[in-house]
Design a protein around this motif. Sequence first.
Motif, PDB file in Angstrom:
ATOM      1  N   ILE A   7    -166.805 -74.274 -22.857  1.00 23.82           N
ATOM      2  CA  ILE A   7    -167.071 -73.134 -23.747  1.00 23.82           C
ATOM      3  C   ILE A   7    -166.166 -71.962 -23.408  1.00 23.82           C
ATOM      4  O   ILE A   7    -165.563 -71.333 -24.294  1.00 23.82           O
ATOM      5  CB  ILE A   7    -168.555 -72.717 -23.664  1.00 23.82           C
ATOM      6  N   LEU A   8    -166.040 -71.658 -22.110  1.00 26.27           N
ATOM      7  CA  LEU A   8    -165.177 -70.551 -21.685  1.00 26.27           C
ATOM      8  C   LEU A   8    -163.725 -70.845 -22.042  1.00 26.27           C
ATOM      9  O   LEU A   8    -162.997 -69.957 -22.512  1.00 26.27           O
ATOM     10  CB  LEU A   8    -165.328 -70.318 -20.180  1.00 26.27           C
ATOM     11  N   LEU A   9    -163.286 -72.085 -21.850  1.00 24.02           N
ATOM     12  CA  LEU A   9    -161.908 -72.473 -22.167  1.00 24.02           C
ATOM     13  C   LEU A   9    -161.613 -72.247 -23.647  1.00 24.02           C
ATOM     14  O   LEU A   9    -160.579 -71.672 -24.012  1.00 24.02           O
ATOM     15  CB  LEU A   9    -161.697 -73.942 -21.790  1.00 24.02           C
ATOM     16  N   TYR A  10    -162.541 -72.667 -24.510  1.00 25.20           N
ATOM     17  CA  TYR A  10    -162.322 -72.516 -25.952  1.00 25.20           C
ATOM     18  C   TYR A  10    -162.459 -71.062 -26.396  1.00 25.20           C
ATOM     19  O   TYR A  10    -161.762 -70.626 -27.329  1.00 25.20           O
ATOM     20  CB  TYR A  10    -163.285 -73.417 -26.730  1.00 25.20           C
ATOM     21  N   TRP A  16    -157.067 -65.528 -27.302  1.00 21.83           N
ATOM     22  CA  TRP A  16    -155.609 -65.437 -27.157  1.00 21.83           C
ATOM     23  C   TRP A  16    -154.888 -65.981 -28.383  1.00 21.83           C
ATOM     24  O   TRP A  16    -153.786 -65.547 -28.700  1.00 21.83           O
ATOM     25  CB  TRP A  16    -155.167 -66.152 -25.880  1.00 21.83           C
ATOM     26  N   GLY A  17    -155.512 -66.938 -29.084  1.00 26.94           N
ATOM     27  CA  GLY A  17    -154.921 -67.420 -30.324  1.00 26.94           C
ATOM     28  C   GLY A  17    -154.902 -66.352 -31.402  1.00 26.94           C
ATOM     29  O   GLY A  17    -153.992 -66.304 -32.239  1.00 26.94           O
ATOM     30  N   SER A  18    -155.899 -65.465 -31.386  1.00 28.02           N
ATOM     31  CA  SER A  18    -155.937 -64.366 -32.355  1.00 28.02           C
ATOM     32  C   SER A  18    -154.875 -63.313 -32.063  1.00 28.02           C
ATOM     33  O   SER A  18    -154.521 -62.527 -32.950  1.00 28.02           O
ATOM     34  CB  SER A  18    -157.321 -63.701 -32.345  1.00 28.02           C
ATOM     35  N   ALA A  19    -154.380 -63.296 -30.831  1.00 23.60           N
ATOM     36  CA  ALA A  19    -153.422 -62.256 -30.440  1.00 23.60           C
ATOM     37  C   ALA A  19    -152.156 -62.308 -31.287  1.00 23.60           C
ATOM     38  O   ALA A  19    -151.563 -61.266 -31.587  1.00 23.60           O
ATOM     39  CB  ALA A  19    -153.064 -62.400 -28.959  1.00 23.60           C
ATOM     40  N   ALA A  43    -155.844 -51.820 -20.976  1.00 22.72           N
ATOM     41  CA  ALA A  43    -156.707 -52.726 -20.217  1.00 22.72           C
ATOM     42  C   ALA A  43    -157.049 -52.126 -18.853  1.00 22.72           C
ATOM     43  O   ALA A  43    -158.199 -52.193 -18.401  1.00 22.72           O
ATOM     44  CB  ALA A  43    -156.019 -54.079 -20.041  1.00 22.72           C
ATOM     45  N   GLY A  44    -156.030 -51.526 -18.189  1.00 25.29           N
ATOM     46  CA  GLY A  44    -156.264 -50.915 -16.887  1.00 25.29           C
ATOM     47  C   GLY A  44    -157.200 -49.725 -16.958  1.00 25.29           C
ATOM     48  O   GLY A  44    -158.085 -49.553 -16.104  1.00 25.29           O
ATOM     49  N   GLY A 219    -157.550 -57.406 -21.258  1.00 25.23           N
ATOM     50  CA  GLY A 219    -158.454 -57.044 -20.172  1.00 25.23           C
ATOM     51  C   GLY A 219    -159.578 -58.023 -19.924  1.00 25.23           C
ATOM     52  O   GLY A 219    -159.616 -58.716 -18.907  1.00 25.23           O
ATOM     53  N   LEU A 220    -160.498 -58.140 -20.861  1.00 23.16           N
ATOM     54  CA  LEU A 220    -161.690 -58.966 -20.674  1.00 23.16           C
ATOM     55  C   LEU A 220    -161.354 -60.452 -20.591  1.00 23.16           C
ATOM     56  O   LEU A 220    -161.934 -61.180 -19.778  1.00 23.16           O
ATOM     57  CB  LEU A 220    -162.678 -58.712 -21.812  1.00 23.16           C
ATOM     58  N   ALA A 221    -160.423 -60.911 -21.428  1.00 21.37           N
ATOM     59  CA  ALA A 221    -160.105 -62.336 -21.443  1.00 21.37           C
ATOM     60  C   ALA A 221    -159.520 -62.797 -20.116  1.00 21.37           C
ATOM     61  O   ALA A 221    -159.809 -63.910 -19.661  1.00 21.37           O
ATOM     62  CB  ALA A 221    -159.133 -62.644 -22.583  1.00 21.37           C
ATOM     63  N   TYR A 222    -158.706 -61.958 -19.489  1.00 25.26           N
ATOM     64  CA  TYR A 222    -158.108 -62.428 -18.241  1.00 25.26           C
ATOM     65  C   TYR A 222    -159.131 -62.514 -17.114  1.00 25.26           C
ATOM     66  O   TYR A 222    -158.997 -63.341 -16.206  1.00 25.26           O
ATOM     67  CB  TYR A 222    -156.922 -61.548 -17.821  1.00 25.26           C
ATOM     68  N   LEU A 223    -160.149 -61.696 -17.161  1.00 27.10           N
ATOM     69  CA  LEU A 223    -161.244 -61.849 -16.199  1.00 27.10           C
ATOM     70  C   LEU A 223    -161.890 -63.230 -16.355  1.00 27.10           C
ATOM     71  O   LEU A 223    -162.209 -63.902 -15.369  1.00 27.10           O
ATOM     72  CB  LEU A 223    -162.307 -60.764 -16.420  1.00 27.10           C
ATOM     73  N   GLY A 224    -162.064 -63.640 -17.607  1.00 27.02           N
ATOM     74  CA  GLY A 224    -162.613 -64.963 -17.875  1.00 27.02           C
ATOM     75  C   GLY A 224    -161.686 -66.064 -17.396  1.00 27.02           C
ATOM     76  O   GLY A 224    -162.138 -67.094 -16.870  1.00 27.02           O
TER      77      GLY A 224
END
Length: 283
Positions: A7-10, A16-19, A43-44, A219-224
């Motif tokens: 789930i986290l991978l998708y 990131w696909g929306s980026a 993000a910082g 920001g948030l996605a890279y934490l994931g």
Amino acid sequence: MELKNWILLYCLGAIWGSAFMFIKVSAVDFGPILLVTLRLLLAGILFAPFLVQKKYLAHFKSHLPGILILAVFNNALPFTMFSYASLGATSNMLGILNGTTAFMTMVVAYFWLKEGISLKQVAGLALGFCGILVLVNPANGSITSASAMFALTGALCYSFCAAYIQKYQLSANKFVLIGWAMLFGGVMMIPLALFNLPDHMPSSDSFLALLWLGVVSTGLAYLGYVRLIERIGAVRSSTVTYLLPVFSILWGSIFLQESITWIIFSGFMFVMIGMYFANSKKT
């Protein structure tokens, strides 16, 4: 692999696909270099109110070497490489070269982390990459040799950082590590951004796109992503790059009314099957 990790991978692939869609909106107004700089700074800044709290600030000194390494090799350098690569390449070619991240991570993990790679995983990575070739169709794209080198350098940076986090930073406070790395990466980009300022005020749509890119996608996605590396390792986590063109096409179909052909659907199937094998248990 456990369901929560799938789930986290998708979810990461979807974000990131929306980026690509939001970059297309905002890069015209901001320019690639300023956009990268603002993404990282935003993000910082999102993390900053928490990072200066005593419980997080206590980790800063011990985490500083890792923060600086990620600031350069996971943020400032690859973002800049892909920005310059975009000047001499079509987006589908960049998608293909970004897809090499998973292969490079496998090689780095094998030699540096001494991580065993099964034949099933190699086959899965190869099948997923074939899916990307079907999805983005390199016959309809073009790229200069310089842009190819820039993009491959950026992909190698991501591979190195995924392995580095797995080897040296699994026990680190991820909030401190990622937050400061984003902020420092943005600060490092400021001198370059000052020479690449736009000649007009960006539109409100561009600012909204920047907000999504900075807060959510960067920001948030890279934490994931770091949490995923912690759970399943660098090689399996890097297969998220195969999902980016998949979700980019899906979002384009939903929001931009772009068509999905049977050829594109077959590419989806290659990617899905490849990811299943690449993320299966070693046998």
